[in-house]
Design a protein around this motif. Structure first.
Motif, mmCIF file in Angstrom:
data_model
loop_
_atom_site.group_PDB
_atom_site.id
_atom_site.type_symbol
_atom_site.label_atom_id
_atom_site.label_comp_id
_atom_site.label_asym_id
_atom_site.label_seq_id
_atom_site.Cartn_x
_atom_site.Cartn_y
_atom_site.Cartn_z
ATOM 1 N N THR A 1 0.834 -1.202 0.000
ATOM 2 C CA THR A 1 0.000 0.000 0.000
ATOM 3 C C THR A 1 0.869 1.252 0.000
ATOM 4 O O THR A 1 0.606 2.202 -0.748
ATOM 5 C CB THR A 1 -0.954 -0.004 1.202
ATOM 6 N N TYR A 2 1.911 1.266 0.819
ATOM 7 C CA TYR A 2 2.825 2.413 0.842
ATOM 8 C C TYR A 2 3.449 2.625 -0.536
ATOM 9 O O TYR A 2 3.507 3.751 -1.036
ATOM 10 C CB TYR A 2 3.909 2.213 1.896
ATOM 11 N N ALA A 3 3.895 1.546 -1.148
ATOM 12 C CA ALA A 3 4.494 1.655 -2.485
ATOM 13 C C ALA A 3 3.478 2.176 -3.493
ATOM 14 O O ALA A 3 3.809 3.000 -4.348
ATOM 15 C CB ALA A 3 5.038 0.298 -2.929
ATOM 16 N N THR A 4 2.237 1.713 -3.393
ATOM 17 C CA THR A 4 1.180 2.163 -4.295
ATOM 18 C C THR A 4 0.923 3.653 -4.108
ATOM 19 O O THR A 4 0.829 4.406 -5.084
ATOM 20 C CB THR A 4 -0.109 1.360 -4.055
ATOM 21 N N LEU A 5 0.822 4.083 -2.866
ATOM 22 C CA LEU A 5 0.610 5.510 -2.595
ATOM 23 C C LEU A 5 1.797 6.328 -3.099
ATOM 24 O O LEU A 5 1.620 7.425 -3.641
ATOM 25 C CB LEU A 5 0.386 5.737 -1.097
ATOM 26 N N THR A 6 2.995 5.799 -2.946
ATOM 27 C CA THR A 6 4.190 6.489 -3.422
ATOM 28 C C THR A 6 4.130 6.695 -4.934
ATOM 29 O O THR A 6 4.425 7.782 -5.435
ATOM 30 C CB THR A 6 5.454 5.695 -3.042
ATOM 31 N N LYS A 7 3.734 5.654 -5.648
ATOM 32 C CA LYS A 7 3.642 5.771 -7.105
ATOM 33 C C LYS A 7 2.595 6.789 -7.527
ATOM 34 O O LYS A 7 2.696 7.388 -8.589
ATOM 35 C CB LYS A 7 3.314 4.406 -7.711
ATOM 36 N N LEU A 8 1.580 6.987 -6.709
ATOM 37 C CA LEU A 8 0.500 7.913 -7.038
ATOM 38 C C LEU A 8 0.760 9.340 -6.540
ATOM 39 O O LEU A 8 -0.051 10.233 -6.777
ATOM 40 C CB LEU A 8 -0.822 7.404 -6.439
ATOM 41 N N THR A 9 1.877 9.547 -5.869
ATOM 42 C CA THR A 9 2.199 10.854 -5.304
ATOM 43 C C THR A 9 2.792 11.768 -6.370
ATOM 44 O O THR A 9 3.638 11.359 -7.149
ATOM 45 C CB THR A 9 3.204 10.690 -4.140
ATOM 46 N N ASP A 10 2.330 13.026 -6.377
ATOM 47 C CA ASP A 10 2.866 13.974 -7.352
ATOM 48 C C ASP A 10 4.160 14.595 -6.836
ATOM 49 O O ASP A 10 4.621 14.284 -5.727
ATOM 50 C CB ASP A 10 1.825 15.041 -7.731
ATOM 51 N N ASP A 11 4.737 15.472 -7.614
ATOM 52 C CA ASP A 11 6.019 16.083 -7.252
ATOM 53 C C ASP A 11 5.933 16.976 -6.021
ATOM 54 O O ASP A 11 6.958 17.322 -5.437
ATOM 55 C CB ASP A 11 6.575 16.889 -8.424
ATOM 56 N N ASN A 12 4.723 17.359 -5.620
ATOM 57 C CA ASN A 12 4.532 18.189 -4.434
ATOM 58 C C ASN A 12 4.237 17.361 -3.191
ATOM 59 O O ASN A 12 3.935 17.911 -2.136
ATOM 60 C CB ASN A 12 3.393 19.188 -4.659
ATOM 61 N N GLY A 13 4.282 16.041 -3.324
ATOM 62 C CA GLY A 13 4.027 15.174 -2.175
ATOM 63 C C GLY A 13 2.559 14.898 -1.932
ATOM 64 O O GLY A 13 2.188 14.341 -0.908
#
Length: 95
Positions: free
Chosen positions: A43-55
């Protein structure tokens, strides 16, 4: 170019944009964290992939659930656990 050494957000008490650590695998601090279940790591990895350049990361719980192949209810529990462990911060936007 050598990979960036990923440090836990807990180390300095400041918000980190996890995307800066994403290079196709989990950051070391996630892989080495024995408090995390395998589902929390995915889940953390998935959220990381979906995070934009502004976090910012703004998927719905259902979107995350679909990506990690879990129910929405389970996904809510996993995301809440990640927040309680200090790895993510949920912020309500809008009304």
């Amino acid at each position: 170019m050598p990979a960036k050494k990923a440090h836990s957000p807990e180390e300095n008490g400041q918000f980190l944009n996890p995307r800066i650590f994403y290079e196709g695998s989990y950051p070391d601090f996630i892989m080495d964290d024995e408090r995390l279940t395998s589902t929390e790591k995915v889940t953390y990895a998935t959220l990381t992939k979906l995070t934009d350049d502004n976090g910012r990361c703004c998927p719905t719980y259902q979107e995350v659930a679909d990506k990690i192949k879990k129910t929405k209810r389970h996904t809510v529990r996993v995301i809440t656990s990640l927040e309680e462990k200090g790895l993510i911060q949920k912020v309500t936007i809008g009304n």
